[in-house]
Design an enzyme around this catalytic site. Sequence first.
Site, PDB file in Angstrom:
ATOM      1  N   GLU A 252     -83.412  28.951  46.751  1.00 12.92           N
ATOM      2  CA  GLU A 252     -83.145  28.066  45.608  1.00 12.92           C
ATOM      3  C   GLU A 252     -84.466  27.919  44.865  1.00 12.92           C
ATOM      4  O   GLU A 252     -85.318  27.125  45.256  1.00 12.92           O
ATOM      5  CB  GLU A 252     -82.611  26.726  46.131  1.00 12.92           C
ATOM      6  CG  GLU A 252     -81.739  25.998  45.140  1.00 12.92           C
ATOM      7  CD  GLU A 252     -82.536  25.299  44.065  1.00 12.92           C
ATOM      8  OE1 GLU A 252     -82.693  25.901  42.967  1.00 12.92           O
ATOM      9  OE2 GLU A 252     -83.003  24.200  44.288  1.00 12.92           O
ATOM     10  N   LEU A 253     -84.653  28.735  43.824  1.00  5.16           N
ATOM     11  CA  LEU A 253     -85.974  28.846  43.196  1.00  5.16           C
ATOM     12  C   LEU A 253     -85.985  28.186  41.812  1.00  5.16           C
ATOM     13  O   LEU A 253     -85.074  27.456  41.464  1.00  5.16           O
ATOM     14  CB  LEU A 253     -86.372  30.321  43.144  1.00  5.16           C
ATOM     15  CG  LEU A 253     -86.248  31.045  44.499  1.00  5.16           C
ATOM     16  CD1 LEU A 253     -86.637  32.511  44.376  1.00  5.16           C
ATOM     17  CD2 LEU A 253     -87.076  30.357  45.577  1.00  5.16           C
ATOM     18  N   CYS A 286     -85.421  21.497  39.111  1.00  2.85           N
ATOM     19  CA  CYS A 286     -85.223  22.940  38.916  1.00  2.85           C
ATOM     20  C   CYS A 286     -84.157  23.229  37.859  1.00  2.85           C
ATOM     21  O   CYS A 286     -84.233  24.226  37.155  1.00  2.85           O
ATOM     22  CB  CYS A 286     -84.871  23.617  40.232  1.00  2.85           C
ATOM     23  SG  CYS A 286     -83.428  22.917  41.037  1.00  2.85           S
ATOM     24  N   GLU A 384     -91.773  28.541  33.862  1.00  2.00           N
ATOM     25  CA  GLU A 384     -91.142  27.239  34.084  1.00  2.00           C
ATOM     26  C   GLU A 384     -92.176  26.114  33.929  1.00  2.00           C
ATOM     27  O   GLU A 384     -93.146  26.077  34.678  1.00  2.00           O
ATOM     28  CB  GLU A 384     -90.571  27.199  35.508  1.00  2.00           C
ATOM     29  CG  GLU A 384     -89.877  25.909  35.856  1.00  2.00           C
ATOM     30  CD  GLU A 384     -89.344  25.906  37.288  1.00  2.00           C
ATOM     31  OE1 GLU A 384     -89.942  26.565  38.146  1.00  2.00           O
ATOM     32  OE2 GLU A 384     -88.328  25.245  37.519  1.00  2.00           O
TER      33      GLU A 384
HETATM   34  P1  NAD Z   1     -95.778  25.612  45.090  1.00  2.00           P
HETATM   35  O1  NAD Z   1     -94.960  26.813  44.829  1.00  2.00           O
HETATM   36  O2  NAD Z   1     -97.166  25.776  45.592  1.00  2.00           O
HETATM   37  O3  NAD Z   1     -95.033  24.686  46.177  1.00  2.00           O
HETATM   38  C1  NAD Z   1     -93.665  24.383  46.106  1.00  2.00           C
HETATM   39  C2  NAD Z   1     -93.207  23.998  47.513  1.00  2.00           C
HETATM   40  O4  NAD Z   1     -93.233  25.143  48.342  1.00  2.00           O
HETATM   41  C3  NAD Z   1     -94.116  22.968  48.175  1.00  2.00           C
HETATM   42  O5  NAD Z   1     -93.332  21.961  48.760  1.00  2.00           O
HETATM   43  C4  NAD Z   1     -94.884  23.728  49.244  1.00  2.00           C
HETATM   44  O6  NAD Z   1     -95.074  22.979  50.433  1.00  2.00           O
HETATM   45  C5  NAD Z   1     -93.991  24.912  49.519  1.00  2.00           C
HETATM   46  N1  NAD Z   1     -94.791  26.103  49.804  1.00  2.00           N
HETATM   47  C6  NAD Z   1     -95.816  26.594  49.084  1.00  2.00           C
HETATM   48  N2  NAD Z   1     -96.295  27.721  49.657  1.00  2.00           N
HETATM   49  C7  NAD Z   1     -95.570  27.923  50.777  1.00  2.00           C
HETATM   50  C8  NAD Z   1     -95.597  28.912  51.803  1.00  2.00           C
HETATM   51  N3  NAD Z   1     -96.442  29.954  51.776  1.00  2.00           N
HETATM   52  N4  NAD Z   1     -94.704  28.800  52.816  1.00  2.00           N
HETATM   53  C9  NAD Z   1     -93.822  27.775  52.859  1.00  2.00           C
HETATM   54  N5  NAD Z   1     -93.749  26.830  51.917  1.00  2.00           N
HETATM   55  C10 NAD Z   1     -94.609  26.893  50.877  1.00  2.00           C
HETATM   56  O7  NAD Z   1     -95.823  24.812  43.751  1.00  2.00           O
HETATM   57  P2  NAD Z   1     -96.149  23.331  43.344  1.00  2.00           P
HETATM   58  O8  NAD Z   1     -97.415  23.283  42.564  1.00  2.00           O
HETATM   59  O9  NAD Z   1     -96.007  22.367  44.457  1.00  2.00           O
HETATM   60  O10 NAD Z   1     -94.952  23.103  42.357  1.00  2.00           O
HETATM   61  C11 NAD Z   1     -94.901  23.768  41.138  1.00  2.00           C
HETATM   62  C12 NAD Z   1     -93.884  24.844  41.063  1.00  2.00           C
HETATM   63  O11 NAD Z   1     -92.937  24.719  42.127  1.00  2.00           O
HETATM   64  C13 NAD Z   1     -93.100  24.707  39.784  1.00  2.00           C
HETATM   65  O12 NAD Z   1     -93.556  25.633  38.861  1.00  2.00           O
HETATM   66  C14 NAD Z   1     -91.660  24.962  40.185  1.00  2.00           C
HETATM   67  O13 NAD Z   1     -91.275  26.257  39.836  1.00  2.00           O
HETATM   68  C15 NAD Z   1     -91.634  24.956  41.654  1.00  2.00           C
HETATM   69  N6  NAD Z   1     -90.751  23.982  42.246  1.00  2.00           N
HETATM   70  C16 NAD Z   1     -89.426  24.273  42.243  1.00  2.00           C
HETATM   71  C17 NAD Z   1     -88.558  23.379  42.795  1.00  2.00           C
HETATM   72  C18 NAD Z   1     -87.088  23.633  42.817  1.00  2.00           C
HETATM   73  O14 NAD Z   1     -86.346  22.695  43.029  1.00  2.00           O
HETATM   74  N7  NAD Z   1     -86.629  24.838  42.630  1.00  2.00           N
HETATM   75  C19 NAD Z   1     -89.027  22.188  43.320  1.00  2.00           C
HETATM   76  C20 NAD Z   1     -90.402  21.926  43.312  1.00  2.00           C
HETATM   77  C21 NAD Z   1     -91.260  22.850  42.787  1.00  2.00           C
END
Ligand code: NAD
Length: 479
Positions: A252-253, A286, A384
Amino acid sequence: MATPYDTTLGLYIGGRWISGEGRDTHVVLNPATGAPLAELPLATAADLDEALAATERGFAAWRATAPEVRAAILQKTAVLLRERMDRIARIATAEQGKILAEAKGEVAFAAALLDFHAGEALRIYGRVLPRSGGARSLVLHQPVGPVAAFCAWNFPVMNVVRKIAPALAAGCSIIIKPSEETAGSAVEVLRCFQDAGLPGDVAQCVFGVPDMVSRQLLASPATRKLSFTGSVPVGKHLMKLAADTMMKTTMELGGHGPVLVFDDCDLDKTLDLLVAHKFRNAGQVCIAPTRFHVQEGIYDAFAAGFATRTQALAMGDGMDAGSQMGPMANPRRPEAIAAMVDDAVGAGARLLAGGAGGDGGNGFFYRPTVLADVPLTARAMNDEPFGPVALLRPFATLDDAIEQANRLPYGLAAYCFTENGRRQNLLGDAIDAGMVAINSVRLSYPDSPFGGMKDSGHGSEDGPEGVQAHLVTKTVHMS
Ligand code: NAD
């Protein structure tokens, strides 16, 4: 104002809460003030090994547990979430920033998800295929095995329930790694499961260095399914790790929700709905409406109405009853949004509202912002934003609108506003998105599949599809 953060953070492994005891820690912050709330212990490699051993034991026991018992525990968890709603919502607001009314709505929705999945636990049916001479074939749907789930901070209660509930309904055990930034909400959800009678080894909750945790859990042959909610780049990285053991995946991205507004819509009603929906959770959703493509004849009126309504929104601490939009969840978000807004204005976009942070203080605020005439080359029109920025552009014809909607590799949510029934049907068919709302902003119900296509991921959550995603099919031919 003092922030109630009435929880004790820890890891939950094998039915036991584990606190610091010399482990590295992460400091959970209050996004409204930047002040520390609590320290969270981070899992060591040995903790993760223990969680993997527990999840294997948990799977063996839980898959053999009667569906009625599974259903009763899910239902009891829903009851406890509702009883504890006020306290859990305050913890969620304190650590994530969203306004309290939204946090309460999130807890209520999480409880509804549990109720739905309790029912689904009773409906995992197979098929019997009669053969000649009394022989038959049986089609069985069995739990896939232990799940490793990773979820983001934007819905700190609901995201956790959305991962655990379908896994448990299907008969799987789970190790979940919620966001370290919103650990308190997740801990409280796990306490509800524990107090509802979930056996200790069935659900483990760990926090840690995300890359280390996901590498260790996904490399283990014990893990049979990956379920991830988060950004596209991290999702792609985790899918590559999952490929080594050929595990099942639900991804779910992110999204970049197009909104197509036609000149026959009810303009005032459309604006009221869209402005409220755009700035919900400070735009960190999202399925947030992001690109507003508006038909030429009403473009100026739409832009003016959007800007006026946006300027009237009260931004402040989510705990304050007067706040309509809280801070962003972490310091990375306002920085990213400021850079995107600067880039768009530099490329020729007109700033109609907002365009800056808060009024001093150390909170992670960014004002609700409206940009008009945003060029397609601006970064925000392609990546995004995940924040409180509305991007407006005019279009001429239905074909132009559809082309714009499908222009990006994302395919999660889309919104259309038109009173023309034929056009509604065409749009529902033609838009590449997992979820399309017509004259509405509601895209999520417990009984309907939630998920995307293209870069926004695959595999649905919620609905019967969410449970099916945790099952494997086996056929037994009996002579
Ligand atoms: P991020 O991609 O660093 O982190 C998003 C989430 O993924 C965090 O909770 C983090 O703990 C987890 N994560 C990160 N790297 C991981 C790894 N290697 N293994 C397992 N889990 C990992 O980004 P961010 O700065 O926290 O958030 C910004 C971006 O995240 C936004 O641009 C958005 O696209 C995305 N996001 C999407 C949703 C969604 O509901 N689809 C929700 C939150 C954030």
